[in-house]
Structures are given as structure tokens and as C-alpha cells.
Design a protein around this motif. Structure first.
Motif, PDB file in Angstrom:
ATOM      1  N   ILE A 160      16.060 -33.138 -19.616  1.00 43.74           N
ATOM      2  CA  ILE A 160      14.888 -32.331 -19.276  1.00 43.74           C
ATOM      3  C   ILE A 160      13.756 -33.222 -18.765  1.00 43.74           C
ATOM      4  CG2 ILE A 160      13.962 -32.324 -21.644  1.00 43.74           C
ATOM      5  CD1 ILE A 160      13.092 -29.422 -21.126  1.00 43.74           C
ATOM      6  N   SER A 161      13.624 -34.417 -19.335  1.00 44.38           N
ATOM      7  CA  SER A 161      12.564 -35.336 -18.891  1.00 44.38           C
ATOM      8  C   SER A 161      12.825 -35.812 -17.464  1.00 44.38           C
ATOM      9  CB  SER A 161      12.481 -36.546 -19.829  1.00 44.38           C
ATOM     10  OG  SER A 161      13.719 -37.241 -19.867  1.00 44.38           O
ATOM     11  N   GLU A 162      14.094 -35.946 -17.088  1.00 40.84           N
ATOM     12  CA  GLU A 162      14.430 -36.381 -15.734  1.00 40.84           C
ATOM     13  C   GLU A 162      14.140 -35.286 -14.723  1.00 40.84           C
ATOM     14  OE1 GLU A 162      18.052 -39.405 -17.147  1.00 40.84           O
ATOM     15  OE2 GLU A 162      18.510 -37.408 -16.370  1.00 40.84           O
ATOM     16  N   ALA A 163      14.462 -34.053 -15.087  1.00 37.45           N
ATOM     17  CA  ALA A 163      14.181 -32.936 -14.177  1.00 37.45           C
ATOM     18  C   ALA A 163      12.676 -32.777 -13.963  1.00 37.45           C
ATOM     19  CB  ALA A 163      14.774 -31.641 -14.727  1.00 37.45           C
ATOM     20  N   LEU A 164      11.923 -32.855 -15.063  1.00 35.91           N
ATOM     21  CA  LEU A 164      10.471 -32.679 -14.946  1.00 35.91           C
ATOM     22  C   LEU A 164       9.787 -33.924 -14.399  1.00 35.91           C
ATOM     23  CD1 LEU A 164       9.595 -30.580 -18.133  1.00 35.91           C
ATOM     24  CD2 LEU A 164      10.411 -29.859 -15.876  1.00 35.91           C
ATOM     25  N   GLY A 165      10.525 -35.018 -14.302  1.00 35.19           N
ATOM     26  CA  GLY A 165       9.974 -36.240 -13.713  1.00 35.19           C
ATOM     27  C   GLY A 165      10.091 -36.276 -12.198  1.00 35.19           C
ATOM     28  N   LEU A 166      10.750 -35.293 -11.601  1.00 33.24           N
ATOM     29  CA  LEU A 166      10.862 -35.240 -10.147  1.00 33.24           C
ATOM     30  C   LEU A 166       9.494 -34.958  -9.525  1.00 33.24           C
ATOM     31  CD1 LEU A 166      14.154 -33.144  -9.783  1.00 33.24           C
ATOM     32  CD2 LEU A 166      13.895 -35.624  -9.623  1.00 33.24           C
ATOM     33  N   THR A 167       9.305 -35.426  -8.319  1.00 35.25           N
ATOM     34  CA  THR A 167       8.016 -35.254  -7.628  1.00 35.25           C
ATOM     35  C   THR A 167       8.195 -34.386  -6.382  1.00 35.25           C
ATOM     36  OG1 THR A 167       8.301 -37.182  -6.196  1.00 35.25           O
ATOM     37  CG2 THR A 167       7.359 -37.569  -8.400  1.00 35.25           C
ATOM     38  N   CYS A 200      14.806 -25.722  -3.402  1.00 38.79           N
ATOM     39  CA  CYS A 200      14.119 -25.396  -2.141  1.00 38.79           C
ATOM     40  C   CYS A 200      13.431 -24.028  -2.217  1.00 38.79           C
ATOM     41  CB  CYS A 200      15.111 -25.422  -0.975  1.00 38.79           C
ATOM     42  SG  CYS A 200      15.684 -27.086  -0.531  1.00 38.79           S
ATOM     43  N   ALA A 201      14.081 -23.076  -2.880  1.00 39.76           N
ATOM     44  CA  ALA A 201      13.483 -21.747  -3.023  1.00 39.76           C
ATOM     45  C   ALA A 201      12.219 -21.820  -3.861  1.00 39.76           C
ATOM     46  CB  ALA A 201      14.489 -20.792  -3.660  1.00 39.76           C
ATOM     47  N   TYR A 202      12.252 -22.627  -4.909  1.00 40.20           N
ATOM     48  CA  TYR A 202      11.054 -22.805  -5.730  1.00 40.20           C
ATOM     49  C   TYR A 202       9.945 -23.481  -4.919  1.00 40.20           C
ATOM     50  CZ  TYR A 202       7.837 -25.612  -8.452  1.00 40.20           C
ATOM     51  OH  TYR A 202       6.698 -26.234  -8.898  1.00 40.20           O
ATOM     52  N   ALA A 203      10.292 -24.551  -4.209  1.00 37.54           N
ATOM     53  CA  ALA A 203       9.286 -25.297  -3.443  1.00 37.54           C
ATOM     54  C   ALA A 203       8.602 -24.392  -2.417  1.00 37.54           C
ATOM     55  CB  ALA A 203       9.928 -26.497  -2.753  1.00 37.54           C
ATOM     56  N   ALA A 204       9.369 -23.489  -1.805  1.00 39.24           N
ATOM     57  CA  ALA A 204       8.804 -22.572  -0.815  1.00 39.24           C
ATOM     58  C   ALA A 204       7.886 -21.539  -1.455  1.00 39.24           C
ATOM     59  CB  ALA A 204       9.941 -21.875  -0.063  1.00 39.24           C
ATOM     60  N   ALA A 205       8.180 -21.174  -2.707  1.00 36.71           N
ATOM     61  CA  ALA A 205       7.398 -20.134  -3.378  1.00 36.71           C
ATOM     62  C   ALA A 205       6.210 -20.679  -4.159  1.00 36.71           C
ATOM     63  CB  ALA A 205       8.309 -19.345  -4.324  1.00 36.71           C
ATOM     64  N   CYS A 206       6.239 -21.965  -4.492  1.00 38.14           N
ATOM     65  CA  CYS A 206       5.186 -22.548  -5.344  1.00 38.14           C
ATOM     66  C   CYS A 206       3.819 -22.441  -4.667  1.00 38.14           C
ATOM     67  CB  CYS A 206       5.516 -24.015  -5.641  1.00 38.14           C
ATOM     68  SG  CYS A 206       4.302 -24.809  -6.723  1.00 38.14           S
ATOM     69  N   PRO A 207       2.809 -21.940  -5.365  1.00 37.18           N
ATOM     70  CA  PRO A 207       1.485 -21.764  -4.759  1.00 37.18           C
ATOM     71  C   PRO A 207       0.659 -23.048  -4.700  1.00 37.18           C
ATOM     72  CG  PRO A 207       1.454 -20.973  -7.015  1.00 37.18           C
ATOM     73  CD  PRO A 207       2.864 -21.363  -6.731  1.00 37.18           C
ATOM     74  N   PHE A 208       1.178 -24.128  -5.261  1.00 32.85           N
ATOM     75  CA  PHE A 208       0.434 -25.390  -5.284  1.00 32.85           C
ATOM     76  C   PHE A 208       1.031 -26.374  -4.282  1.00 32.85           C
ATOM     77  CE2 PHE A 208       0.386 -23.529  -9.574  1.00 32.85           C
ATOM     78  CZ  PHE A 208      -0.973 -23.271  -9.684  1.00 32.85           C
ATOM     79  N   GLU A 209       0.171 -27.249  -3.759  1.00 38.92           N
ATOM     80  CA  GLU A 209       0.639 -28.236  -2.795  1.00 38.92           C
ATOM     81  C   GLU A 209       1.514 -29.272  -3.507  1.00 38.92           C
ATOM     82  OE1 GLU A 209      -1.086 -31.407   0.543  1.00 38.92           O
ATOM     83  OE2 GLU A 209      -2.449 -30.412  -0.866  1.00 38.92           O
ATOM     84  N   LEU A 210       2.717 -29.447  -3.029  1.00 43.81           N
ATOM     85  CA  LEU A 210       3.664 -30.376  -3.662  1.00 43.81           C
ATOM     86  C   LEU A 210       3.659 -31.697  -2.905  1.00 43.81           C
ATOM     87  CD1 LEU A 210       6.598 -27.866  -4.341  1.00 43.81           C
ATOM     88  CD2 LEU A 210       4.810 -28.626  -5.923  1.00 43.81           C
ATOM     89  N   THR A 211       2.627 -32.503  -3.164  1.00 41.06           N
ATOM     90  CA  THR A 211       2.532 -33.797  -2.501  1.00 41.06           C
ATOM     91  C   THR A 211       3.592 -34.744  -3.053  1.00 41.06           C
ATOM     92  OG1 THR A 211       0.863 -34.478  -4.119  1.00 41.06           O
ATOM     93  CG2 THR A 211       0.073 -33.559  -2.049  1.00 41.06           C
ATOM     94  N   PRO A 212       4.000 -35.742  -2.247  1.00 43.53           N
ATOM     95  CA  PRO A 212       5.127 -36.598  -2.639  1.00 43.53           C
ATOM     96  C   PRO A 212       4.979 -37.292  -3.993  1.00 43.53           C
ATOM     97  CG  PRO A 212       4.606 -36.912  -0.324  1.00 43.53           C
ATOM     98  CD  PRO A 212       3.532 -36.032  -0.888  1.00 43.53           C
TER      99      PRO A 212
END
Length: 304
Positions: A160-167, A200-212
Motif C-alpha cells: 500500500i505504501s508503494e502504491a501511494l508513493g506513486l507521483t 489512467c481513468a483516475y488521472a483523467a477524472a482527478c480534479p487536482f493537478e497531478l504534477t510529476p
């Protein structure tokens, strides 16, 4: 309180663990707790707080006395085994630095305990957990987020820490992810099309800017997603499906390994995918019986 000499030695060792050996902050904290307890006992046991020389005085009887002391204050066999491992690691380092023989400490036997084998979910149960993760959210983008996280746990075997550690750089994970796991170890993990589509579906729907450089998975206020929220999503799905309490986020990682092996995957390859240093750890993760392992072995071995 430790003497200045012991405290300085301990801090020097812990710095090396973190900086050179890549131990995580949580691991360093656990080591500190274990070794402080041991050194504090030695100071009282020998009545000597002069410095690191107290460690060189330790004999087998002293080790037995420490272990009995830990038992008396309620430490379990598992916790005592971990503490002894920490103590041995510190003693080995200190002996090399100060030039003494730590035989008594290193030869102390670890208490036996039964490892709790993980309980993987069936394929159908894991799939149902993924489906229900989306059904619990009130907002579509949160549903997409929860689906993506849970899919990564099961479909890629991530902690879980690895998944949530993604940017945000992983908003489109492609066909593989470079994951930094425990101890700073890196591994490449293939990304199944279903997992890539979910992210990808989440990234497209997320209302916040997903900077690298910012967290990929966000809470409803835009901050990094709290792992407890993921645990609650899976806990709710578990209750709705009537699954046992062992159906946790980590159980999905167990399931990833077991389902791969059941499909004919190689145990060594699964070890690499999980980032395990030891094949025995992978064997425990997959929760397969000896007959199944022998079947895999006889198929793969040149003399089989």
C-alpha cells in the motif's frame, strides 16, 4: 538513560543503517527501540554505565538473563526474535569497530514461533473487492481513485505504501513501473492493461493537478491519500462480501503472488516482482503447500 558512549555508538550505527544500507525510517526506529532496551538492561545488569565496553563483557548467561527479562515484561516470541536480530546486528557492527569478539551475543538462539501465514483471497473474491471499491464512493473521481489503488495492489502486487508513493509522473504507468520498496531496493513491475486503464481513468477524472513530483493519489481536499482510507474501503468491501478479517490491503498482495503461481508462474520470478530478498519469504506469501511446490520444482528442474 544510556551512557554517552553507548548513546553515541548507537546513533552512529543507526546513521549507517539509514544512509548507507538504505533502511527505512520505520526500520531504523524499530532497531533503535530494540537496542536501547538491550543496552539499558546491560547497564543495570552489570552496574556499569561507563561506555561501550559493557557490550564486550556479555556472555551467554547474560544473554539468557536479558531474554528472560524481556519475556517477564510480556514480550512475545516474535517480538523477542526481532529484538535479538537487532541486537546481533548492532553487536556485529560495534565489535568490528571496537575490536572485540561478540560470540556470546551472536550465538544466542532466537525463540521459536509460528509464523502467521498470509491468507490470500480467491480470484473471485479479489475481483469482487475491486468492484465494490468503486461502488462505495460518493464522487465519480473518488470511485476511480479507489479502483485504481486496489487494482494496483492486486494486479501489480504493490504494498500500500508503494502504491501511494506513486507521483503524477505515473499518471500513465505504461507497461511497467519502477518501484522502490523496502530497504531502498528497486524493482520493475509489469503493469497489466486493466491496471493501466484504471490509473489512467483516475488521472483523467482527478480534479487536482497531478504534477510529476506531487502524489498521484489524492484525498478529497487535494493532499496525499491517507492509507487508512484505503484500508477502510477494503474493510467495507470485506464486510459486504462476508470475507474474513484477514482480507486486508496486504492480502491483495498475497493474492497477486498466489494467483500467479497457480497460473504456472515461476517462484523466482514472483520473488523478483514482490521485491523479496529471500525465496522463503515468497513461499510463505504464496501460501502454497509442499505438494504444489514440489510440482513446480519437478516441472522446472532439469532432472525432473
Amino acid at each position: 538513560m544510556l551512557s554517552p558512549g553507548l548513546a553515541d555508538a548507537l546513533e552512529a550505527w543507526l546513521r549507517q543503517l539509514g544512509a548507507i544500507e538504505g533502511a527505512s525510517p520505520a526500520t531504523v526506529t524499530a532497531y533503535r527501540t530494540d537496542v536501547v532496551g538491550f543496552l539499558s538492561f546491560l547497564q543495570q545488569h552489570f552496574g556499569d554505565s561507563a561506555g561501550t565496553g559493557v557490550v564486550a563483557q556479555v556472555g551467554l548467561r547474560d544473554m539468557r538473563a536479558w531474554m528472560a527479562h524481556e519475556r517477564a515484561r510480556g514480550l512475545s516470541s516474535r517480538s523477542l526474535a526481532r529484538a535479538l536480530s537487532s541486537v546481533k546486528s548492532f553487536a556485529r557492527w560495534l565489535a568490528q569497530r571496537d575490536g572485540f569478539e561478540p560470540t556470546a551475543i551472536l550465538s544466542a538462539r532466537s525463540p521459536k514461533f509460528r509464523r502467521k501465514l498470509p491468507r490470500p483471497l480467491s480470484v473471485d473474491a479479489a475481483r469482487s473487492v475491486v468492484d465494490l471499491a468503486a461502488a462505495q464512493a460518493r464522487e465519480p473521481w473518488v470511485a476511480a481513485r479507489d479502483t485504481a489503488v486496489v487494482t494496483l495492489l492486486w494486479g501489480c502486487g504493490l504494498r500500500i505504501s508503494e502504491a501511494l508513493g506513486l507521483t503524477g509522473a505515473h499518471a500513465d504507468p505504461g507497461t511497467a513501473l519502477r518501484i522502490t520498496g523496502k530497504g531502498g531496493k528497486e524493482r520493475m513491475v509489469p503493469v497489466l492493461p486493466a491496471a493501466r486503464d484504471a490509473v489512467c481513468a483516475y488521472a483523467a477524472a482527478c480534479p487536482f493537478e497531478l504534477t510529476p513530483d506531487a502524489p498521484l493519489f489524492r484525498g478529497v481536499r487535494g493532499g496525499a491519500l491517507n492509507p487508512r482510507l484505503v484500508q477502510k474501503v477494503i474493510e467495507s468491501a470485506r464486510l459486504q462480501l462476508g470475507l474474513p478479517a484477514s482480507a486486508t490491503p496486504h492480502a491483495l498482495r498475497h493474492s497477486f503472488a498466489t494467483h500467479l503461481l497457480d497460473a504456472g508462474g515461476d517462484l523466482r520470478a514472483i520473488q523478483e516482482l514482490l521485491g523479496h530478498g529471500s525465496l522463503s519469504t515468497t513461499q510463505a506469501y504464496t501460501a502454497v503447500d509442499t505438494a504444489r511446490l514440489m510440482e513446480v520444482y519437478s516441472r522446472a528442474h532439469p532432472r525432473g
